[in-house]
Design an enzyme around this catalytic site. Structure first.
Site, PDB file in Angstrom:
ATOM      1  CE  LYS A 196      -1.844   2.886   2.768  1.00 18.41           C
ATOM      2  NZ  LYS A 196      -1.854   4.123   1.998  1.00 18.41           N
ATOM      3  CD  GLU A 199      -2.661   8.357   2.382  1.00 16.77           C
ATOM      4  OE1 GLU A 199      -1.937   7.343   2.266  1.00 16.77           O
ATOM      5  OE2 GLU A 199      -2.931   8.880   3.477  1.00 16.77           O
ATOM      6  CB  SER A 249       3.395   9.363  11.659  1.00 15.56           C
ATOM      7  OG  SER A 249       2.168   8.668  11.591  1.00 15.56           O
ATOM      8  CB  CYS A 304      12.908   9.065   8.871  1.00 14.78           C
ATOM      9  SG  CYS A 304      13.956   7.932   7.993  1.00 14.78           S
TER      10      CYS A 304
HETATM   11  P1  NAD Z   1       1.898   8.626   7.997  1.00 16.01           P
HETATM   12  O1  NAD Z   1       1.991   7.798   9.211  1.00 16.01           O
HETATM   13  O2  NAD Z   1       0.934   9.746   7.961  1.00 16.01           O
HETATM   14  O3  NAD Z   1       1.497   7.663   6.762  1.00 16.01           O
HETATM   15  C1  NAD Z   1       2.187   6.459   6.528  1.00 16.01           C
HETATM   16  C2  NAD Z   1       1.208   5.398   6.040  1.00 16.01           C
HETATM   17  O4  NAD Z   1       0.287   5.085   7.089  1.00 16.01           O
HETATM   18  C3  NAD Z   1       0.383   5.854   4.856  1.00 16.01           C
HETATM   19  O5  NAD Z   1       0.346   4.805   3.920  1.00 16.01           O
HETATM   20  C4  NAD Z   1      -0.971   6.166   5.447  1.00 16.01           C
HETATM   21  O6  NAD Z   1      -2.031   5.879   4.555  1.00 16.01           O
HETATM   22  C5  NAD Z   1      -1.049   5.270   6.668  1.00 16.01           C
HETATM   23  N1  NAD Z   1      -1.762   5.884   7.799  1.00 16.01           N
HETATM   24  C6  NAD Z   1      -1.625   7.152   8.251  1.00 16.01           C
HETATM   25  N2  NAD Z   1      -2.403   7.352   9.333  1.00 16.01           N
HETATM   26  C7  NAD Z   1      -3.041   6.190   9.573  1.00 16.01           C
HETATM   27  C8  NAD Z   1      -3.977   5.766  10.558  1.00 16.01           C
HETATM   28  N3  NAD Z   1      -4.419   6.588  11.511  1.00 16.01           N
HETATM   29  N4  NAD Z   1      -4.426   4.491  10.502  1.00 16.01           N
HETATM   30  C9  NAD Z   1      -4.001   3.653   9.553  1.00 16.01           C
HETATM   31  N5  NAD Z   1      -3.109   4.008   8.582  1.00 16.01           N
HETATM   32  C10 NAD Z   1      -2.634   5.256   8.591  1.00 16.01           C
HETATM   33  O7  NAD Z   1       3.372   9.110   7.653  1.00 16.01           O
HETATM   34  P2  NAD Z   1       3.830  10.117   6.502  1.00 16.01           P
HETATM   35  O8  NAD Z   1       3.402  11.489   6.860  1.00 16.01           O
HETATM   36  O9  NAD Z   1       3.473   9.590   5.152  1.00 16.01           O
HETATM   37  O10 NAD Z   1       5.429   9.994   6.629  1.00 16.01           O
HETATM   38  C11 NAD Z   1       6.197  10.796   7.490  1.00 16.01           C
HETATM   39  C12 NAD Z   1       6.572  10.063   8.745  1.00 16.01           C
HETATM   40  O11 NAD Z   1       7.277   8.871   8.410  1.00 16.01           O
HETATM   41  C13 NAD Z   1       7.524  10.839   9.628  1.00 16.01           C
HETATM   42  O12 NAD Z   1       7.141  10.657  10.968  1.00 16.01           O
HETATM   43  C14 NAD Z   1       8.878  10.198   9.372  1.00 16.01           C
HETATM   44  O13 NAD Z   1       9.813  10.321  10.409  1.00 16.01           O
HETATM   45  C15 NAD Z   1       8.467   8.789   9.183  1.00 16.01           C
HETATM   46  N6  NAD Z   1       9.472   8.034   8.451  1.00 16.01           N
HETATM   47  C16 NAD Z   1      10.228   7.156   9.169  1.00 16.01           C
HETATM   48  C17 NAD Z   1      11.218   6.437   8.520  1.00 16.01           C
HETATM   49  C18 NAD Z   1      12.062   5.489   9.281  1.00 16.01           C
HETATM   50  O14 NAD Z   1      12.695   4.653   8.650  1.00 16.01           O
HETATM   51  N7  NAD Z   1      12.085   5.542  10.598  1.00 16.01           N
HETATM   52  C19 NAD Z   1      11.432   6.623   7.145  1.00 16.01           C
HETATM   53  C20 NAD Z   1      10.626   7.528   6.454  1.00 16.01           C
HETATM   54  C21 NAD Z   1       9.640   8.233   7.120  1.00 16.01           C
END
Ligand code: NAD
Length: 519
Positions: A196, A199, A249, A304
């Site tokens: 997935k 989006e 996140s 990240c």
């Molecule tokens: P996000 O958590 O908003 O989204 C990530 C995925 O989770 C998406 O596919 C989204 O559809 C899904 N998602 C979001 N909220 C959800 C919920 N409440 N329930 C179910 N699914 C949900 O993250 P983002 O804004 O796309 O990415 C940024 C974040 O990712 C930052 O916190 C960053 O630090 C982190 N990140 C971490 C790493 C790492 O390796 N540690 C790498 C890249 C990004």
């Protein structure tokens, strides 16, 4: 099922995206080797962050379509797991060649949907490509172990077998690298996969699916379903999915970790960060300032492993002046424009959040010594731009320090000694990465052994390990026990089976009911 609607001529190439006046295309799902238009009536707009133009629309996949994707992965598994490992590796050999061939196309797609500069987008693809290259050696990586003669005529060996259907849930910030952290390792181990994408920028995943097909990955081995929370919850709950890889996140990651684990799945969850650099007075000035500026503001801070907090030991003023000078010289513009250093942040909401956190820092006593919040980019007045921003005199009780900002904002703090600085870093809940800049081996070694972060840099700002190691974030930046890629990645995607065999003619010992021992 008959109700799935096949798209005969899908192409995820940027050229297929709407030009002015053309209808906006919907991104198809990829199920059982076919690009299928979703029946769902709901979708989310994919927006170019530099222009606000709608690039495409992402469907909120229906439950039936989701089931079809998992079903396709489940049906493809028996044949794929029995495909020789050399043949599975060969698909990766071909895939790496095709990714190289289409590097520019992938990068343009990433820049259009995510906003980062074309050069940075190429880096995004390249860091994923390295995982594909690594997966080409799976025959060696997936080797088991063997001890002969553990008892009379008895040998024990362990083998690593694929799990079955695995799934990956991706964030927006590395649209190519993170899908490539996931499915190449999983499928080369013999699993099948449901991905997935974010989006916000699904296009790179679609291009990669096209390339995987061209590379010879059989139908159903890789599937893609789009959507948001409901699709994610379906992944967590599905009885046929054995393992979930998540990057994003903390809110989403901890939800996914507990919900999927409650269904008996293994989960690896890479989450948020607040990465610190400690700058010792003896650090080499030129290289250190370049590193802080590059790692603080590169990709508009949406990495990240961005360095978001600089802790200066023994005074920060002289460092700040030079950081301001170099950061002010960075060019903020759309990622497609040549010479751009920083593109826009992903969305208007992200920009608002960044600006709000900067303001909260100022309101609680931080000094804004470089303020990029009101930047205007000629030709891109609607873009979500934030220029490099430096907040000085930050303390650890401020909201701007406690929250992950995920924008081009560098916080500056001060510490009296290396001990104090290490203490600041260790009290932070995150543990993705931390760096020290120093010319003293003694300071570096103390830092390395006392710092509580999973990835440590010594005179290196963003220590993202190459795929023969693993991405080893810790504390609140990771949940699970087996990290992404490297040896741990192969362990995550395989179940260990231990076999004990006896092949020896032995004189009858009679029946013994005592616990067998080898003596
Ligand atoms: P996000 O958590 O908003 O989204 C990530 C995925 O989770 C998406 O596919 C989204 O559809 C899904 N998602 C979001 N909220 C959800 C919920 N409440 N329930 C179910 N699914 C949900 O993250 P983002 O804004 O796309 O990415 C940024 C974040 O990712 C930052 O916190 C960053 O630090 C982190 N990140 C971490 C790493 C790492 O390796 N540690 C790498 C890249 C990004």
């Amino acid at each position: 099922p008959a109700s799935l609607h096949r798209l005969s001529c899908f192409s995820a190439s940027p050229q297929a995206y709407p030009l002015h006046g053309n209808p906006i295309s919907r991104v198809p799902n990829f199920i059982g080797g076919q690009f299928l238009e979703s029946r769902s009536e709901s979708s989310i707009d994919v927006i170019n962050p530099a222009t606000q133009e709608i690039v495409s629309r992402v469907p909120l996949t229906t439950n039936e379509e989701f089931k079809a994707a998992v079903g396709a992965a489940k049906s493809a598994f028996p044949k794929w797991r029995n495909t020789p490992i050399t043949a599975r590796q060969r698909v990766m050999f071909k895939l790496q060649e095709l990714i190289r061939r289409d590097m520019d196309k992938l990068a343009l797609n990433i820049t259009t949907e995510q906003g980062k500069t074309l050069k940075d987008a190429q880096g995004d693809v390249f860091r994923g490509l390295e995982v594909v290259e690594h997966a080409c050696g799976m025959g060696t990586l997936q080797m088991g172990e063997y001890v002969s003669n553990v008892s009379h005529g008895i040998d024990t060996y362990s083998i690593r077998e694929p799990l079955g259907v695995c799934a990956g849930i991706c964030p927006f910030n590395f649209p190519a690298m993170i899908p490539l952290w996931m499915f190449p390792v999983a499928v080369t181990c013999g699993n099948t996969f449901v991905l997935k994408p974010s989006e916000k920028d699904p296009g790179a995943s679609m291009l990669l699916a096209e390339l995987a097909m061209e590379a010879g990955l059989p139908d159903g081995v890789l599937n893609i379903v789009h959507g948001a929370n409901d699709t994610v919850n379906n992944i967590c709950d599905d009885e046929d999915i054995r393992a979930v890889s998540f990057v994003g996140s903390n809110t989403a990651g901890m939800h996914i970790y507990s919900r999927a684990a409650a269904k008996g799945k293994r989960v690896q969850s890479n989450m948020g960060a607040k990465n610190h650099a400690i700058i010792m007075p003896d650090a080499s000035p030129d290289a250190t300032i370049n590193a802080l500026v590059a790692a603080g503001f590169g990709a508009a801070g949406q990495r990240c492993m961005a360095l978001s907090t600089a802790v200066f030991v023994g005074g920060s003023k002289s460092w700040e002046d030079e950081i301001i000078k170099r950061a002010s010289a960075l060019k903020v513009n759309a990622g497609v424009e040549p010479e751009t250093d920083l593109g826009p942040v992903i969305s208007r909401q992200a920009k608002d959040r960044i600006c709000r956190l900067v303001q909260s820092g100022i309101d609680s006593g931080a000094r804004v010594v470089l303020d990029g919040r009101n930047i205007v980019v000629p030709g891109y007045k609607d873009g979500n731009f934030v220029g490099p921003t430096l907040l000085a005199d930050v303390s650890s009780d401020m909201e701007c320090y406690k929250e992950e900002i995920f924008g081009p904002v560098l916080l500056s703090m001060q510490a009296d000694s290396l001990e104090d600085a290490i203490d600041i870093v260790n009290r932070n809940k995150y543990g993705n990465g931390a760096s020290i800049f120093t010319t003293s081996g003694v300071s570096a070694r103390k830092f390395q052994s006392e710092i509580e972060a999973g990835q440590v840099g010594i005179n290196v700002p963003i220590p993202v390990p190459l795929p023969f190691f693993s991405f080893t974030g810790s504390k609140a930046s990771f949940a699970g026990d087996l990290n992404f890629y490297g040896k741990a990645g192969v362990q995550f995607f395989t179940q260990i089976k231990t076999v004990t065999q006896q092949w020896k003619d032995l004189p009858s010992q009679g029946v013994s009911l005592a616990m067998p021992t080898s003596q």
